[in-house]
Design a protein around this motif. Structure first.
Motif, mmCIF file in Angstrom:
data_model
loop_
_atom_site.group_PDB
_atom_site.id
_atom_site.type_symbol
_atom_site.label_atom_id
_atom_site.label_comp_id
_atom_site.label_asym_id
_atom_site.label_seq_id
_atom_site.Cartn_x
_atom_site.Cartn_y
_atom_site.Cartn_z
ATOM 1 N N TRP A 1 0.830 -1.201 0.000
ATOM 2 C CA TRP A 1 0.000 0.000 0.000
ATOM 3 C C TRP A 1 0.862 1.247 0.000
ATOM 4 O O TRP A 1 1.948 1.279 0.561
ATOM 5 C CB TRP A 1 -0.918 0.018 1.220
ATOM 6 C CG TRP A 1 -1.800 -1.172 1.290
ATOM 7 C CD1 TRP A 1 -1.656 -2.253 2.094
ATOM 8 C CD2 TRP A 1 -2.950 -1.429 0.499
ATOM 9 N NE1 TRP A 1 -2.651 -3.162 1.875
ATOM 10 C CE2 TRP A 1 -3.461 -2.674 0.896
ATOM 11 C CE3 TRP A 1 -3.601 -0.731 -0.500
ATOM 12 C CZ2 TRP A 1 -4.592 -3.223 0.323
ATOM 13 C CZ3 TRP A 1 -4.739 -1.288 -1.060
ATOM 14 C CH2 TRP A 1 -5.211 -2.517 -0.654
ATOM 15 N N ARG A 2 0.369 2.279 -0.593
ATOM 16 C CA ARG A 2 1.074 3.559 -0.572
ATOM 17 C C ARG A 2 0.881 4.208 0.791
ATOM 18 O O ARG A 2 -0.025 3.842 1.536
ATOM 19 C CB ARG A 2 0.550 4.474 -1.677
ATOM 20 C CG ARG A 2 -0.908 4.881 -1.494
ATOM 21 C CD ARG A 2 -1.309 5.936 -2.522
ATOM 22 N NE ARG A 2 -2.720 6.158 -2.518
ATOM 23 C CZ ARG A 2 -3.378 6.918 -1.627
ATOM 24 N NH1 ARG A 2 -2.709 7.507 -0.656
ATOM 25 N NH2 ARG A 2 -4.679 7.062 -1.689
ATOM 26 N N GLU A 3 1.707 5.147 1.085
ATOM 27 C CA GLU A 3 1.573 5.890 2.336
ATOM 28 C C GLU A 3 0.284 6.695 2.328
ATOM 29 O O GLU A 3 -0.123 7.225 1.294
ATOM 30 C CB GLU A 3 2.762 6.840 2.508
ATOM 31 C CG GLU A 3 4.060 6.135 2.828
ATOM 32 C CD GLU A 3 4.031 5.434 4.169
ATOM 33 O OE1 GLU A 3 3.472 6.002 5.139
ATOM 34 O OE2 GLU A 3 4.531 4.300 4.243
#
Length: 101
Positions: free
Chosen positions: A62-64
């Motif tokens: 997942w992205r930040e």
């Protein structure tokens, strides 16, 4: 080895498919071949293999989660064909008997 006799009419009924009766025997053979091929997996010794979801190990992909400005409400509502009170998008009635409150 497991019985690979397939009831094609029953499978077609479960899948809500109409099968041409002329194709029934061909489908029975093909489905039997598929089941026989998959049954070969029972012959593989996997006693020391840890179950996994992916062939490659993966960590968090997942992205930040970074807060940023949202799209301006006025611009979004400007694209709506009609609004209610300038805050909500008016959509067509879905269920009968609903009032437009």
């Amino acid at each position: 080895m497991a019985d690979t006799s397939i009831d094609v009419a029953y499978v077609a009924q479960l899948a809500r498919l109409e099968i041409d009766p002329a194709q029934t025997e061909k489908l029975r053979r093909e489905l039997g071949d598929i089941v026989s091929y998959i049954a070969k997996l029972d012959e593989v010794d996997v006693s020391g293999v840890e179950p996994t979801v992916h062939a490659l190990s993966r960590s968090n992909v997942w992205r930040e989660d970074v807060a940023k400005d949202s799209f301006p409400r006025e611009k979004m509502l400007a694209n709506a064909p009609e609004t209610i009170g300038g805050d909500l998008i008016k959509v067509p009635q879905v269920l009968p008997g609903e009032g437009s409150n």
